[in-house]
Design an enzyme around this catalytic site. Sequence first.
Site, PDB file in Angstrom:
ATOM      1  N   THR A 110     117.548 -38.879  47.278  1.00 45.63           N
ATOM      2  CA  THR A 110     118.038 -39.143  48.625  1.00 45.63           C
ATOM      3  C   THR A 110     118.985 -40.338  48.644  1.00 45.63           C
ATOM      4  OG1 THR A 110     117.288 -40.050  50.750  1.00 45.63           O
ATOM      5  CG2 THR A 110     115.817 -40.370  48.906  1.00 45.63           C
ATOM      6  N   ASP A 111     119.892 -40.327  49.621  1.00 46.84           N
ATOM      7  CA  ASP A 111     120.789 -41.492  49.777  1.00 46.84           C
ATOM      8  C   ASP A 111     120.003 -42.738  50.198  1.00 46.84           C
ATOM      9  OD1 ASP A 111     120.174 -40.717  52.387  1.00 46.84           O
ATOM     10  OD2 ASP A 111     122.244 -40.697  53.105  1.00 46.84           O
ATOM     11  N   GLU A 112     118.761 -42.548  50.654  1.00 48.54           N
ATOM     12  CA  GLU A 112     117.997 -43.700  51.154  1.00 48.54           C
ATOM     13  C   GLU A 112     117.658 -44.697  50.046  1.00 48.54           C
ATOM     14  OE1 GLU A 112     115.011 -42.813  54.099  1.00 48.54           O
ATOM     15  OE2 GLU A 112     116.042 -40.982  54.695  1.00 48.54           O
TER      16      GLU A 112
ATOM     17  N   TYR B 219     108.859 -44.975  51.330  1.00 48.17           N
ATOM     18  CA  TYR B 219     109.370 -43.653  50.929  1.00 48.17           C
ATOM     19  C   TYR B 219     110.545 -43.805  49.968  1.00 48.17           C
ATOM     20  CZ  TYR B 219     112.482 -39.605  51.187  1.00 48.17           C
ATOM     21  OH  TYR B 219     113.338 -38.583  50.863  1.00 48.17           O
TER      22      TYR B 219
ATOM     23  N   LYS C  22     111.025 -42.920  45.887  1.00 45.88           N
ATOM     24  CA  LYS C  22     112.055 -42.017  45.355  1.00 45.88           C
ATOM     25  C   LYS C  22     112.913 -42.750  44.318  1.00 45.88           C
ATOM     26  CE  LYS C  22     112.990 -38.320  46.484  1.00 45.88           C
ATOM     27  NZ  LYS C  22     112.490 -36.977  46.015  1.00 45.88           N
TER      28      LYS C  22
HETATM   29  P1  NAD Z   1     109.171 -31.487  52.964  1.00 46.22           P
HETATM   30  O1  NAD Z   1     108.242 -32.605  53.294  1.00 46.22           O
HETATM   31  O2  NAD Z   1     109.597 -30.542  54.027  1.00 46.22           O
HETATM   32  O3  NAD Z   1     108.552 -30.603  51.781  1.00 46.22           O
HETATM   33  C1  NAD Z   1     107.905 -31.154  50.695  1.00 46.22           C
HETATM   34  C2  NAD Z   1     107.176 -30.044  49.958  1.00 46.22           C
HETATM   35  O4  NAD Z   1     106.540 -30.611  48.796  1.00 46.22           O
HETATM   36  C3  NAD Z   1     106.065 -29.378  50.784  1.00 46.22           C
HETATM   37  O5  NAD Z   1     106.117 -27.994  50.640  1.00 46.22           O
HETATM   38  C4  NAD Z   1     104.770 -29.927  50.168  1.00 46.22           C
HETATM   39  O6  NAD Z   1     103.679 -29.053  50.280  1.00 46.22           O
HETATM   40  C5  NAD Z   1     105.196 -30.148  48.723  1.00 46.22           C
HETATM   41  N1  NAD Z   1     104.391 -31.167  48.053  1.00 46.22           N
HETATM   42  C6  NAD Z   1     104.074 -32.412  48.497  1.00 46.22           C
HETATM   43  N2  NAD Z   1     103.290 -33.038  47.610  1.00 46.22           N
HETATM   44  C7  NAD Z   1     103.134 -32.199  46.560  1.00 46.22           C
HETATM   45  C8  NAD Z   1     102.451 -32.290  45.319  1.00 46.22           C
HETATM   46  N3  NAD Z   1     101.763 -33.401  44.989  1.00 46.22           N
HETATM   47  N4  NAD Z   1     102.488 -31.243  44.472  1.00 46.22           N
HETATM   48  C9  NAD Z   1     103.184 -30.107  44.795  1.00 46.22           C
HETATM   49  N5  NAD Z   1     103.834 -29.969  45.965  1.00 46.22           N
HETATM   50  C10 NAD Z   1     103.821 -30.996  46.838  1.00 46.22           C
HETATM   51  O7  NAD Z   1     110.434 -32.202  52.284  1.00 46.22           O
HETATM   52  P2  NAD Z   1     111.978 -31.829  52.363  1.00 46.22           P
HETATM   53  O8  NAD Z   1     112.565 -32.429  53.562  1.00 46.22           O
HETATM   54  O9  NAD Z   1     112.116 -30.388  52.101  1.00 46.22           O
HETATM   55  O10 NAD Z   1     112.520 -32.651  51.104  1.00 46.22           O
HETATM   56  C11 NAD Z   1     112.536 -32.059  49.804  1.00 46.22           C
HETATM   57  C12 NAD Z   1     113.111 -33.058  48.823  1.00 46.22           C
HETATM   58  O11 NAD Z   1     114.435 -33.418  49.199  1.00 46.22           O
HETATM   59  C13 NAD Z   1     112.326 -34.366  48.744  1.00 46.22           C
HETATM   60  O12 NAD Z   1     112.251 -34.765  47.405  1.00 46.22           O
HETATM   61  C14 NAD Z   1     113.158 -35.349  49.556  1.00 46.22           C
HETATM   62  O13 NAD Z   1     113.008 -36.668  49.073  1.00 46.22           O
HETATM   63  C15 NAD Z   1     114.559 -34.830  49.305  1.00 46.22           C
HETATM   64  N6  NAD Z   1     115.532 -35.083  50.375  1.00 46.22           N
HETATM   65  C16 NAD Z   1     115.248 -34.743  51.667  1.00 46.22           C
HETATM   66  C17 NAD Z   1     116.212 -34.958  52.663  1.00 46.22           C
HETATM   67  C18 NAD Z   1     115.958 -34.544  54.104  1.00 46.22           C
HETATM   68  O14 NAD Z   1     116.794 -34.819  54.958  1.00 46.22           O
HETATM   69  N7  NAD Z   1     114.857 -33.878  54.415  1.00 46.22           N
HETATM   70  C19 NAD Z   1     117.438 -35.525  52.333  1.00 46.22           C
HETATM   71  C20 NAD Z   1     117.687 -35.874  50.998  1.00 46.22           C
HETATM   72  C21 NAD Z   1     116.733 -35.634  50.033  1.00 46.22           C
HETATM   73  P1  TYD Z   2     114.271 -39.078  60.324  1.00 48.85           P
HETATM   74  O1  TYD Z   2     114.467 -37.654  60.701  1.00 48.85           O
HETATM   75  O2  TYD Z   2     112.881 -39.606  60.240  1.00 48.85           O
HETATM   76  O3  TYD Z   2     115.055 -39.312  58.955  1.00 48.85           O
HETATM   77  P2  TYD Z   2     115.341 -40.698  58.149  1.00 48.85           P
HETATM   78  O4  TYD Z   2     114.647 -41.807  58.784  1.00 48.85           O
HETATM   79  O5  TYD Z   2     114.788 -40.366  56.803  1.00 48.85           O
HETATM   80  O6  TYD Z   2     116.826 -40.844  58.176  1.00 48.85           O
HETATM   81  O7  TYD Z   2     115.055 -39.975  61.370  1.00 48.85           O
HETATM   82  C1  TYD Z   2     116.448 -39.837  61.576  1.00 48.85           C
HETATM   83  C2  TYD Z   2     116.875 -40.929  62.549  1.00 48.85           C
HETATM   84  O8  TYD Z   2     116.244 -40.686  63.813  1.00 48.85           O
HETATM   85  C3  TYD Z   2     116.411 -42.320  62.131  1.00 48.85           C
HETATM   86  O9  TYD Z   2     117.395 -43.272  62.503  1.00 48.85           O
HETATM   87  C4  TYD Z   2     115.134 -42.545  62.932  1.00 48.85           C
HETATM   88  C5  TYD Z   2     115.432 -41.806  64.237  1.00 48.85           C
HETATM   89  N1  TYD Z   2     114.251 -41.245  64.944  1.00 48.85           N
HETATM   90  C6  TYD Z   2     114.072 -41.490  66.300  1.00 48.85           C
HETATM   91  O10 TYD Z   2     114.872 -42.189  66.940  1.00 48.85           O
HETATM   92  N2  TYD Z   2     112.975 -40.951  66.917  1.00 48.85           N
HETATM   93  C7  TYD Z   2     112.066 -40.183  66.263  1.00 48.85           C
HETATM   94  O11 TYD Z   2     111.069 -39.730  66.882  1.00 48.85           O
HETATM   95  C8  TYD Z   2     112.265 -39.929  64.861  1.00 48.85           C
HETATM   96  C9  TYD Z   2     111.291 -39.089  64.086  1.00 48.85           C
HETATM   97  C10 TYD Z   2     113.372 -40.475  64.243  1.00 48.85           C
END
Ligand code: NAD
Ligand code: TYD
Length: 337
Positions: A126-128, A151, A155
């Site tokens: 992630t970019d975070e 988090y 990562k």
């Molecule tokens: P999510 O939380 O929707 O899904 C995570 C999945 O991993 C779930 O299906 C969960 O059951 C599984 N999981 C959790 N712990 C586990 C374990 N110990 N063993 C096996 N499976 C397990 O997450 P997401 O939003 O789909 O993100 C997926 C990946 O992409 C993550 O690594 C996250 O850091 C990365 N990512 C997410 C975003 C975003 O905006 N959501 C952006 C950049 C990168």
């Molecule tokens: P989020 O979806 O949790 O992603 P991330 O924090 O990983 O970027 O949040 C996106 C943005 O929205 C972040 O600036 C936090 C804000 N946010 C709210 O303002 N209210 C909410 O209830 C949530 C979940 C997030």
Amino acid sequence: MRTILVTGGAGFIGSNFVQMVLQEHGDYRVVNLDKLTYAGNLENLEGFLDHPNHIFVKGDICNGELIGKLLKEHAIDAIVHFAAESHVDRSLEGPAVFIDTNVTGTLKLLEAARDYPLQKFVQVSTDEVYGSLGTEGKFTESSPIRPNSPYSASKAAADHLVRAFGHTWGLPYNITRCSNNYGPYQFPEKMLPLMINNALHDKELPVYGDGLYVRDWLYVYDHCTAVWKVLTEGRAGEIYNIGGCNEKTNLEVIGIILERLQKPKSLIRHVKDRPGHDRRYAIDATKIMTELGWKPSVTFSQGLAKTIEWYLTHAKWLERVVSGDYEKYYQEMYSGR
Ligand code: NAD
Ligand code: TYD
């Protein structure tokens, strides 16, 4: 036929990725390992669970023995590692599970991969991990790693482990660092589906702080095509940033959602801010665009329209996901905030 082990393939991005592979790359087989935590949902794979090129395994990435067995049994060529605890707010309440899954789980995968002739390990990050930006500039692949939440720290630790296994044991790896995703199957703890769900039910929209935090939004399918490019064409040992050049403040995004759903702005309620809240993320995706020829397929406006439409047509999915434990989570996180 090639076989990839996808971890976390029942989550938001993982399930979109598995669906894309099964639909568009018929010469690939997917072994999908997922623990099915609160964020994992087999409904996300509806219509694909019994696909002849899909094998679902319920299991934990912290189980090294299981991983070693899966690699050999299915003659895995590559691992695409999505599984993670992924929500910043939850990491503030309970960081330990983030270390277990994101750090120890990644280590277990790496150890199994090191002892096996794997062709590619893709760490979906992630970019975070880069921390927060001021009003200017973007994250490049050489930006310093400065994670601010448990988090993102977990990562970043995993990314460092992946790099170390590459450096020390020659593991052929890539790390991808993507900006905020949105689209079908996203669990409504994340901002975008949470706001859609609340607006649909005429519930208040809890905006943290002043709502002027900036995220760089990317439609989930476009993240999946980028990961695919990196898996199949990425140079081993390289990091690739992925982003959509779609910087928006949270209030801008929420404004568009309200307009599309024809709901009033009076639903917006500013609530207590998230501690340590990163102000701005923005990705410089020049490397993946020029080197691998990747580009997003939709604009933010198109992607958001598709996403809203998806949540409207999947009311039952949403209803089931927000029943039970979600209600408890929502109360704990938001009541009296
Ligand atoms: P999510 O939380 O929707 O899904 C995570 C999945 O991993 C779930 O299906 C969960 O059951 C599984 N999981 C959790 N712990 C586990 C374990 N110990 N063993 C096996 N499976 C397990 O997450 P997401 O939003 O789909 O993100 C997926 C990946 O992409 C993550 O690594 C996250 O850091 C990365 N990512 C997410 C975003 C975003 O905006 N959501 C952006 C950049 C990168
Ligand atoms: P989020 O979806 O949790 O992603 P991330 O924090 O990983 O970027 O949040 C996106 C943005 O929205 C972040 O600036 C936090 C804000 N946010 C709210 O303002 N209210 C909410 O209830 C949530 C979940 C997030």
